[in-house]
Design an enzyme around this catalytic site. Structure first.
Site, mmCIF file in Angstrom:
data_model
loop_
_atom_site.group_PDB
_atom_site.id
_atom_site.type_symbol
_atom_site.label_atom_id
_atom_site.label_comp_id
_atom_site.label_asym_id
_atom_site.label_seq_id
_atom_site.Cartn_x
_atom_site.Cartn_y
_atom_site.Cartn_z
ATOM 1 N N GLY A 78 66.015 60.729 -30.183
ATOM 2 C CA GLY A 78 65.146 59.561 -30.084
ATOM 3 C C GLY A 78 65.432 58.781 -28.821
ATOM 4 N N ASP A 79 64.672 57.699 -28.673
ATOM 5 C CA ASP A 79 64.799 56.836 -27.499
ATOM 6 C C ASP A 79 65.191 55.452 -28.000
ATOM 7 O OD1 ASP A 79 64.365 55.066 -25.421
ATOM 8 O OD2 ASP A 79 62.555 56.075 -24.694
ATOM 9 N N HIS A 90 75.840 49.843 -19.532
ATOM 10 C CA HIS A 90 75.990 49.607 -18.081
ATOM 11 C C HIS A 90 74.850 50.231 -17.261
ATOM 12 C CE1 HIS A 90 78.494 53.402 -16.722
ATOM 13 N NE2 HIS A 90 77.541 53.735 -17.552
HETATM 14 C C1 LIG Z 1 76.379 57.623 -18.922
HETATM 15 S S1 LIG Z 1 75.901 58.678 -20.199
HETATM 16 C C2 LIG Z 1 77.180 58.429 -21.394
HETATM 17 C C3 LIG Z 1 77.266 59.541 -22.381
HETATM 18 C C4 LIG Z 1 78.390 59.380 -23.426
HETATM 19 N N1 LIG Z 1 78.231 58.204 -24.240
HETATM 20 C C5 LIG Z 1 79.736 59.381 -22.742
HETATM 21 O O1 LIG Z 1 80.376 58.330 -22.694
HETATM 22 O O2 LIG Z 1 80.128 60.445 -22.234
HETATM 23 C C6 LIG Z 1 74.543 57.798 -20.911
HETATM 24 C C7 LIG Z 1 73.870 58.545 -22.044
HETATM 25 O O3 LIG Z 1 72.816 57.754 -22.564
HETATM 26 C C8 LIG Z 1 71.739 58.608 -22.895
HETATM 27 N N2 LIG Z 1 70.501 57.827 -22.852
HETATM 28 C C9 LIG Z 1 69.882 57.333 -21.746
HETATM 29 N N3 LIG Z 1 68.773 56.682 -22.093
HETATM 30 C C10 LIG Z 1 68.679 56.762 -23.442
HETATM 31 C C11 LIG Z 1 67.724 56.289 -24.373
HETATM 32 N N4 LIG Z 1 66.670 55.603 -23.969
HETATM 33 N N5 LIG Z 1 67.918 56.558 -25.686
HETATM 34 C C12 LIG Z 1 68.999 57.273 -26.105
HETATM 35 N N6 LIG Z 1 69.952 57.743 -25.254
HETATM 36 C C13 LIG Z 1 69.787 57.488 -23.946
HETATM 37 C C14 LIG Z 1 71.786 59.682 -21.832
HETATM 38 O O4 LIG Z 1 71.144 60.867 -22.244
HETATM 39 C C15 LIG Z 1 73.274 59.859 -21.614
HETATM 40 O O5 LIG Z 1 73.816 60.903 -22.390
#
Ligand SMILES: C[S@@+](CC[C@H](N)C(=O)[O-])C[C@H]1O[C@@H](n2cnc3c(N)ncnc32)[C@H](O)[C@@H]1O
Length: 344
Positions: free
Chosen positions: A231-232, A251
């Site tokens: 989901g988003d 962040h």
């Molecule tokens: C910087 S990464 C961090 C991943 C993980 N939490 C970690 O610490 O290794 C940010 C994550 O947020 C997810 N993400 C970005 N936008 C998102 C959204 N709108 N809804 C859900 N997840 C999202 C990305 O796919 C990505 O895996």
């Protein structure tokens, strides 16, 4: 050899201005798979050049530059061995940084960093102007290989922080923990492994959810206690949990976007649920050299930012959440904790 003299200010600035060459050297080593070619015994530049398909002299130039920063060591003229840092460029190194090195020096990264001054002038990410879309849409819809590299880089670099977080995150009384934007599930897996009675939910964008760690989705003991939900989180977070984690997620966003996403999360969350952001905290970090560069990377790539403790408190309050405090983990990240208030 003469003792090195203290660098004068002009020389220090000179080195800083050219430190992009260090990024290029680390990325080139990762692309050449140099660290995998070098075994446990020292090797000559000539043998290494044959192994990675490079010319001997320029490979010597690359190794000399890397060794200057502790990546590989010259043990005798023209012979190199591994160091603690160069081993982390091996593909199979636990918690290795090969994928991160490839990501840091990927073509898109050079393009966005080149426009940092524009991002500073406007306060916005330069990504949409360059690519006509957002970073994650680009990664998932236009460059899936790069998207997979991003997920791999997060998973690998998250191994040590996940262990540190698991050490201090108190899950007493938590039945279900949800990791929102949890990548491939590195942190969730560690938490589920440590607590046999705990259930987990990994909530991620569809392509990332599809690539979640097989241990969390393909049968087996952990998968039986874990749901992977695609989901988003800007649209809806249809997940019920007692503790919601967001590691390295908030962040990516400016304050407006972060407040809206936290409100969206709280909409479906039970009253009293904990919300724990796992982030670098600018005024508490012991590694400001990493946090301050990530702060700029978040700005230029996504319009986001790292925050101080006070700024996190403000974010929670604006989102209608209670703020409880900040806990060090002994790694680069802190736990920034709050909760969903009971309905009035
Ligand atoms: C910087 S990464 C961090 C991943 C993980 N939490 C970690 O610490 O290794 C940010 C994550 O947020 C997810 N993400 C970005 N936008 C998102 C959204 N709108 N809804 C859900 N997840 C999202 C990305 O796919 C990505 O895996």
């Amino acid at each position: 050899m003469a003792e090195p003299q203290p660098a004068t200010a002009p020389l220090r600035l000179h080195a800083l201005a050219y430190s992009l060459g260090v990024t290029a050297a680390v990325t080139a080593a990762a692309r050449l798979e140099l660290a995998d070619a070098l075994g446990e015994e020292p090797m000559t530049v000539a043998d290494l050049a044959t192994a990675v398909g490079a010319k001997q002299e320029p490979l010597g130039q690359l190794l000399r530059a890397l060794a200057c920063h502790g990546v590989f060591q010259e043990t005798a003229p023209g012979r190199y061995t591994h160091t603690e840092l160069s081993r982390l460029l091996r593909a199979d190194a636990p918690g290795g940084r090969r994928a991160m090195a490839l990501l840091a020096g990927a073509p898109f990264a050079w393009r966005i960093w080149e426009r940092l001054d524009t991002a500073v002038r406007t306060g916005r990410s330069v990504f949409p102007d360059l690519y006509g879309t957002t970073l994650f849409t680009h990664l998932h819809e236009e460059e899936p290989e790069l998207g997979a590299l991003f997920d791999q880089a997060m998973a690998k670099s998250g191994v040590a922080t996940a262990a540190a977080v698991a050490e201090v995150l108190d899950l007493t009384g938590t039945h279900t923990v949800a990791d929102i934007g949890g990548g491939r599930g590195t942190l969730l897996k560690v938490l589920l492994e440590r607590r046999p009675g705990l259930n987990g939910v990994l909530f991620e964008l569809e392509p990332v959810a599809a690539g979640a760690d097989p241990a969390l989705r393909d049968g087996g003991e952990l998968a039986a206690r874990c749901k992977v939900v695609a989901g988003d989180c800007h649209v809806d977070v249809p997940v019920k949990a007692d503790t919601y984690l967001l590691k390295g997620v908030v962040h990516m966003w400016d304050d407006e976007t972060a407040v809206a996403a936290l409100r969206t999360l709280a909409r479906n969350a039970p009253a009293g649920a904990r919300v724990v952001l796992i982030e670098q905290v600018l005024d508490a970090t012991e590694t400001p050299e990493i946090a301050t560069v990530m702060n700029l990377l978040m700005l230029v790539s996504q319009g986001g930012r790292e925050r101080t403790g006070g700024e996190f408190r403000e974010l929670f309050e604006r989102a209608g959440l209670r703020f409880h405090g900040i806990t060090a983990t002994g790694s680069v990240v802190h736990l920034v904790e709050g909760s969903v208030p009971a309905a009035p």
